[in-house]
Design a protein around this motif. Structure first.
Motif, PDB file in Angstrom:
ATOM      1  N   LEU A  12       0.838  -1.209   0.000  1.00 10.66           N
ATOM      2  CA  LEU A  12       0.000   0.000   0.000  1.00 10.66           C
ATOM      3  C   LEU A  12       0.868   1.253   0.000  1.00 10.66           C
ATOM      4  O   LEU A  12       0.646   2.173  -0.783  1.00 10.66           O
ATOM      5  CB  LEU A  12      -0.923  -0.006   1.226  1.00 10.66           C
ATOM      6  CG  LEU A  12      -1.804   1.234   1.402  1.00 10.66           C
ATOM      7  CD1 LEU A  12      -2.750   1.399   0.221  1.00 10.66           C
ATOM      8  CD2 LEU A  12      -2.587   1.169   2.697  1.00 10.66           C
ATOM      9  N   GLY A  49       2.576   1.814  -3.257  1.00 14.04           N
ATOM     10  CA  GLY A  49       1.689   1.923  -4.420  1.00 14.04           C
ATOM     11  C   GLY A  49       1.816   0.741  -5.363  1.00 14.04           C
ATOM     12  O   GLY A  49       1.437   0.825  -6.531  1.00 14.04           O
ATOM     13  N   ASP A  50       2.319  -0.359  -4.855  1.00 14.37           N
ATOM     14  CA  ASP A  50       2.577  -1.524  -5.708  1.00 14.37           C
ATOM     15  C   ASP A  50       1.329  -2.404  -5.815  1.00 14.37           C
ATOM     16  O   ASP A  50       1.305  -3.532  -5.319  1.00 14.37           O
ATOM     17  CB  ASP A  50       3.768  -2.312  -5.126  1.00 14.37           C
ATOM     18  CG  ASP A  50       4.199  -3.444  -6.034  1.00 14.37           C
ATOM     19  OD1 ASP A  50       3.881  -3.378  -7.239  1.00 14.37           O
ATOM     20  OD2 ASP A  50       4.829  -4.390  -5.539  1.00 14.37           O
ATOM     21  N   PHE A  51       0.291  -1.850  -6.424  1.00 16.06           N
ATOM     22  CA  PHE A  51      -0.964  -2.595  -6.623  1.00 16.06           C
ATOM     23  C   PHE A  51      -1.766  -1.883  -7.707  1.00 16.06           C
ATOM     24  O   PHE A  51      -1.465  -0.737  -8.065  1.00 16.06           O
ATOM     25  CB  PHE A  51      -1.761  -2.649  -5.307  1.00 16.06           C
ATOM     26  CG  PHE A  51      -2.228  -1.292  -4.845  1.00 16.06           C
ATOM     27  CD1 PHE A  51      -3.462  -0.786  -5.225  1.00 16.06           C
ATOM     28  CD2 PHE A  51      -1.416  -0.499  -4.025  1.00 16.06           C
ATOM     29  CE1 PHE A  51      -3.877   0.475  -4.814  1.00 16.06           C
ATOM     30  CE2 PHE A  51      -1.830   0.757  -3.616  1.00 16.06           C
ATOM     31  CZ  PHE A  51      -3.059   1.239  -4.006  1.00 16.06           C
ATOM     32  N   ASN A  52      -2.762  -2.585  -8.231  1.00 18.90           N
ATOM     33  CA  ASN A  52      -3.691  -1.968  -9.168  1.00 18.90           C
ATOM     34  C   ASN A  52      -5.067  -1.751  -8.552  1.00 18.90           C
ATOM     35  O   ASN A  52      -5.746  -0.786  -8.884  1.00 18.90           O
ATOM     36  CB  ASN A  52      -3.856  -2.824 -10.431  1.00 18.90           C
ATOM     37  CG  ASN A  52      -2.598  -2.902 -11.246  1.00 18.90           C
ATOM     38  OD1 ASN A  52      -2.011  -3.972 -11.395  1.00 18.90           O
ATOM     39  ND2 ASN A  52      -2.157  -1.777 -11.765  1.00 18.90           N
ATOM     40  N   ASN A  53      -5.452  -2.671  -7.683  1.00 16.51           N
ATOM     41  CA  ASN A  53      -6.808  -2.621  -7.131  1.00 16.51           C
ATOM     42  C   ASN A  53      -6.763  -2.603  -5.608  1.00 16.51           C
ATOM     43  O   ASN A  53      -6.056  -3.413  -4.997  1.00 16.51           O
ATOM     44  CB  ASN A  53      -7.607  -3.839  -7.605  1.00 16.51           C
ATOM     45  CG  ASN A  53      -7.563  -3.970  -9.116  1.00 16.51           C
ATOM     46  OD1 ASN A  53      -7.960  -3.056  -9.839  1.00 16.51           O
ATOM     47  ND2 ASN A  53      -7.051  -5.077  -9.598  1.00 16.51           N
ATOM     48  N   MET A  54      -7.519  -1.683  -5.038  1.00 13.34           N
ATOM     49  CA  MET A  54      -7.583  -1.570  -3.576  1.00 13.34           C
ATOM     50  C   MET A  54      -9.046  -1.543  -3.152  1.00 13.34           C
ATOM     51  O   MET A  54      -9.831  -0.727  -3.644  1.00 13.34           O
ATOM     52  CB  MET A  54      -6.893  -0.288  -3.124  1.00 13.34           C
ATOM     53  CG  MET A  54      -7.013  -0.009  -1.631  1.00 13.34           C
ATOM     54  SD  MET A  54      -6.327   1.624  -1.234  1.00 13.34           S
ATOM     55  CE  MET A  54      -6.451   1.626   0.540  1.00 13.34           C
TER      56      MET A  54
END
Lengths: 81, 235
Positions: free
Chosen positions: A7, A10-15
């Motif tokens: 988190l 920012g290592d994600f596409n969907n939260m």
């Protein structure tokens, strides 16, 4: 704690965030092409008393029976053409 | 018989400052040119019925290149830019005009930035939900944009429905908003009965190290379950 790290970087596409009755949050993070989903329950997210209460990594996997059916369908499609 | 005499002339000019007005008139002209200098300024005005012009520029810094082509037909115009970083600005300032892009290739994709971000895996999608919110309260997801990144928001939507079955046929007034908690202020708000959404023609920009809240409000006179979804990209 890997989910929280994802988190903050920012290592994600969907939260997805589900606010719980006690004010804690269940956060689920996923990323395209990554075989894992990170889910954690956190209190006071981004606050001075932030605390991860639960943390889990969920393996993303297509069920074997679906994989088998897809394989068969692809084989049939090749044979038909 | 030719109308002009034939000429082959080698010219070598060495000097701290050289100025050569150049006027050549002939039925057939060949001008191979090799210029090497710390500063080269070369305004060129070429007018002819048929022109074949190959330009190869190798320099540490190129100030500006303005190209104005006015011809009845152009065979090929190839622009090949191979640089580690760079900006290509196309600035069209006309009272009226048409820009026609005709791509006739077997395999070509033309993407807008949000679509390209999804293709490249730099898209961001957020969702927050909360059950049993009373009038005037909200549920939200928060996100701190990492250092060195910028978040661009292109879409926001949300819904609200009654928490209790007895209220299911009533108005489910709700609102959704984007709030910058670092530089306190609302960046966007909209609302409706049962839900609302907006596709933003101009993305909302959230700079690095700002914490942004995606909020879903209940404004019905009974408890509601609300959700908000936000899409965009981060680069």
């Amino acid at each position: 704690m890997k989910g929280l790290h994802k988190l903050y970087t920012g290592d994600f596409n969907n939260m997805s965030v589900e606010v719980q009755p006690d004010g804690s949050r269940v956060v689920t993070l996923s990323k395209s092409g990554e075989g894992k989903v990170y889910r954690f329950r956190v209190k006071d997210l981004y606050g001075p008393n932030e605390e991860v209460l639960e943390d889990e990594e969920i393996k993303v996997e297509t069920p074997k029976h679906v994989k088998k059916r897809v394989k068969e369908a692809m084989k049939d499609a090749t044979t038909e053409t | 018989m030719p109308d002009y005499a034939d000429w082959t002339e080698s010219i070598e000019l060495l000097g701290s400052e050289v100025m050569v007005p150049f006027d050549v008139q002939g039925a057939y002209i060949q001008v191979p040119m090799d210029l090497q200098g710390s500063l080269i300024q070369m305004p060129v005005d070429i007018q002819g019925q048929y022109i074949d012009l190959k330009v190869d520029i190798v320099a540490q810094t190129v100030g500006s290149i303005a190209i104005d082509i006015s011809a009845q037909s152009i065979g090929n115009l190839n622009v090949n830019i191979a640089a580690q970083t760079g900006n290509v600005n196309v600035n069209i300032a006309a009272q009226s005009g048409n820009v026609t892009i005709n791509v006739a290739a077997q395999s070509v994709g033309v993407y807008l930035q949000p679509e390209w971000a999804a293709a490249q895996g730099t898209d961001k999608n957020f969702r927050a939900s909360q059950a049993g919110l009373s009038f005037g309260t909200y549920g939200y997801a928060s996100y701190a944009v990492p250092t060195g990144k910028t978040l661009y928001i292109t879409h926001i939507g949300g819904y609200s429905y009654a928490h209790a079955v007895a209220d299911a046929d009533k108005n489910q007034i709700m609102a959704i908003s984007i709030y910058d908690a670092t530089a306190p202020g609302y960046l966007f708000e909209t609302g409706g009965n049962g839900g609302a959404f907006a596709n933003l023609s101009k993305p909302i920009r959230v700079p690095a190290e700002h914490t942004v809240w995606f909020m879903a409000w209940n404004f019905a006179n009974h408890d509601c379950d609300v959700s908000v979804s936000v899409s965009g990209y981060e680069v």
